[in-house]
Design an enzyme around this catalytic site. Structure first.
Site, mmCIF file in Angstrom:
data_model
loop_
_atom_site.group_PDB
_atom_site.id
_atom_site.type_symbol
_atom_site.label_atom_id
_atom_site.label_comp_id
_atom_site.label_asym_id
_atom_site.label_seq_id
_atom_site.Cartn_x
_atom_site.Cartn_y
_atom_site.Cartn_z
ATOM 1 N N PRO A 1 15.263 -40.984 -2.376
ATOM 2 C CA PRO A 1 14.238 -41.916 -1.891
ATOM 3 C C PRO A 1 14.229 -42.137 -0.381
ATOM 4 C CG PRO A 1 15.589 -42.908 -3.658
ATOM 5 C CD PRO A 1 16.089 -41.518 -3.451
ATOM 6 N N CYS B 1 0.533 0.752 7.662
ATOM 7 C CA CYS B 1 -0.071 1.140 6.376
ATOM 8 C C CYS B 1 -1.345 1.934 6.589
ATOM 9 C CB CYS B 1 -0.380 -0.102 5.550
ATOM 10 S SG CYS B 1 1.124 -0.835 4.929
ATOM 11 N N GLU C 1 0.847 -1.206 0.000
ATOM 12 C CA GLU C 1 0.000 0.000 0.000
ATOM 13 C C GLU C 1 0.879 1.252 0.000
ATOM 14 O OE1 GLU C 1 0.122 -2.529 2.059
ATOM 15 O OE2 GLU C 1 -1.726 -2.830 3.170
ATOM 16 N N LEU D 1 22.485 -25.904 -5.870
ATOM 17 C CA LEU D 1 21.081 -25.715 -5.517
ATOM 18 C C LEU D 1 20.584 -24.307 -5.824
ATOM 19 C CD1 LEU D 1 21.451 -27.766 -2.249
ATOM 20 C CD2 LEU D 1 20.244 -28.490 -4.318
ATOM 21 N N ASP E 1 25.307 -36.631 -6.306
ATOM 22 C CA ASP E 1 25.202 -35.628 -7.381
ATOM 23 C C ASP E 1 25.997 -34.346 -7.156
ATOM 24 O OD1 ASP E 1 23.356 -37.354 -8.466
ATOM 25 O OD2 ASP E 1 21.616 -36.280 -7.668
ATOM 26 N N ARG F 1 18.538 -21.425 -11.462
ATOM 27 C CA ARG F 1 19.047 -21.179 -12.814
ATOM 28 C C ARG F 1 17.839 -21.159 -13.757
ATOM 29 N NH1 ARG F 1 22.043 -24.858 -10.272
ATOM 30 N NH2 ARG F 1 21.414 -26.637 -11.535
ATOM 31 N N GLU G 1 14.419 -31.281 -1.311
ATOM 32 C CA GLU G 1 14.815 -31.966 -2.548
ATOM 33 C C GLU G 1 15.446 -33.296 -2.133
ATOM 34 O OE1 GLU G 1 16.358 -29.745 -5.743
ATOM 35 O OE2 GLU G 1 15.812 -27.800 -4.907
ATOM 36 N N CYS H 1 -1.786 -3.438 7.450
ATOM 37 C CA CYS H 1 -1.296 -3.572 8.830
ATOM 38 C C CYS H 1 -1.565 -2.290 9.609
ATOM 39 C CB CYS H 1 0.184 -3.919 8.838
ATOM 40 S SG CYS H 1 1.237 -2.531 8.377
#
Ligand SMILES: NC(=O)c1ccc[n+]([C@@H]2O[C@H](COP(=O)([O-])OP(=O)(O)OC[C@H]3O[C@@H](n4cnc5c(N)ncnc54)[C@H](OP(=O)(O)O)[C@@H]3O)[C@@H](O)[C@H]2O)c1
Length: 334
Positions: free
Chosen positions: A275, A89, A54, A209, A205, A212, A272, A80
């Site tokens: 298993p 605000c 606002e 993280l 891997d 991209r 992320e 607020c």
């Protein structure tokens, strides 16, 4: 009510661009209308410590010489009424006598400030229209709502599955999903204030993280929770993540990690998991949203399945309602 819906969708659209940038504040959008209901301009809250939506609209309207034309403000969240890092605000709105009406979507979910903004505006003589697109606005605010009421972040559990049902990429590959799925996954990172990985994934891997495929929020630093009870994650990988802007922290249990993130103002964390760790999350029942990317069969697109934990289900809006593109918050940069 209905006449403000399209402005509210524009406000949601403006806010959407800053999901992941505003923690511990929510992303909020605001649209200013003139006395004929015509859109004058719009803006969103961009970062904690900077103007709320606002205030931003009023600031921009002043620069553009449109302040005196504003009759109505349409905001995704109740304004607020308290002094935080920025002034209330309600004060900013009440300074301008030509503003006669405030329309909002969600009530402030903060238990300590509920009703404050709307009551103050109403008692000062403004018309307050509440609950416009309330379900959509509440759904949009789901991560903030969880954090502000439970002091732990909203958990998005992401997993990708091959047609065989395996999560493990073929030898020599780190991924097996389509370009569109990768884009989607990076967008999830962008919307999150923290990423959570376990040792198996890092050892297999050594993933980067970062966001991209699209620009990240400027200067965004994300927390990085590492679940690695045997301390097998190489320190070189951790140092690399730090150099990419991550703030790493080990957590031996899910609860411990959630509490740490909650204390650090994280609204949303993206898990992320491979298993083993995924199974632990599913068993814990502590996730909020499960995002499953399923590899498409030969020549077919991947599919994405989103499931919400039980208490989120009631708040889901109908998914076929797309938020149309409204005035771009590029206006903010004018
Ligand atoms: N398709 C996908 O979405 C996806 C995503 C990520 C990874 N992956 C693939 O998954 C493979 C790795 O599988 P993974 O199962 O070993 O990886 P993982 O689930 O990421 O990590 C497993 C490790 O997490 C640690 N851990 C910490 N807390 C745990 C808890 N509460 N419960 C269970 N484990 C906990 C365990 O080591 P400690 O006992 O030492 O703590 C365990 O060995 C890789 O090939 C990777 O590419 C696929």
């Amino acid at each position: 009510m209905q006449k403000y819906e399209s402005a509210m969708r524009m406000a949601l659209n403006a806010a959407e661009q800053f999901v992941g940038a505003t923690a511990p504040n929510p992303a909020v959008g605001c649209i200013a209308l003139d006395r004929n209901g015509k859109v004058l301009l719009g803006a969103a809250h961009q970062k904690a410590g900077t103007a709320h939506a606002e205030a931003k609209v009023l600031e921009m309207a002043s620069k553009l010489g449109k302040l005196s034309q504003i009759e109505t403000l349409v905001v995704t969240l109740e304004p607020c009424n308290h002094q935080g890092k920025t002034p209330p605000c309600t004060d900013a709105i009440l300074k301008h006598k030509n503003i006669r009406r405030v329309v909002y979507g969600s009530k402030d979910p903060n238990p300590s400030v509920k009703g404050g903004g709307a009551d103050r505006l109403r008692s000062s003589g403004l018309e307050v229209v509440e609950g416009v697109l309330e379900a959509e606005c509440d759904f949009f605010l789901r991560a903030f709502k969880k954090w502000v009421t439970q002091k732990i972040p909203y958990v998005v559990l992401k997993g990708a599955f091959q047609t065989s049902g395996s999560m493990v990429p073929p030898p020599g590959q780190k991924t097996f999903t389509s370009q569109a799925s990768l884009y989607f996954a990076h967008e999830l990172r962008k919307k999150s204030d923290a990423i959570w990985v376990a040792s198996g994934t890092v050892l297999a891997d050594a993933p980067e993280l970062t966001v991209r495929w699209m620009p990240d929020h400027p200067q965004k630093k994300r927390h990085l929770i590492l679940s690695d009870r045997r301390k097998r994650i190489p320190s070189s990988w951790i140092e690399r993540q730090k150099s990419l802007g991550f703030l790493p922290q080990f957590a031996d249990t899910i609860q411990e990690g959630l509490e740490y993130l909650g204390k650090n103002g994280v609204l949303q964390v993206l898990v992320e998991a491979g298993p083993l760790f995924r199974k632990a999350w599913l068993e814990s029942g502590l996730w909020d949203e499960s995002v499953v990317i399923k590899q498409g069969k030969e020549g077919q697109d991947d599919s994405i399945e989103i499931e919400f934990a039980v208490d989120q289900k009631e708040e889901q809006p109908t998914m076929d309602q797309e938020v149309p593109k409204g005035p771009s918050t590029e206006l903010d940069n004018e």
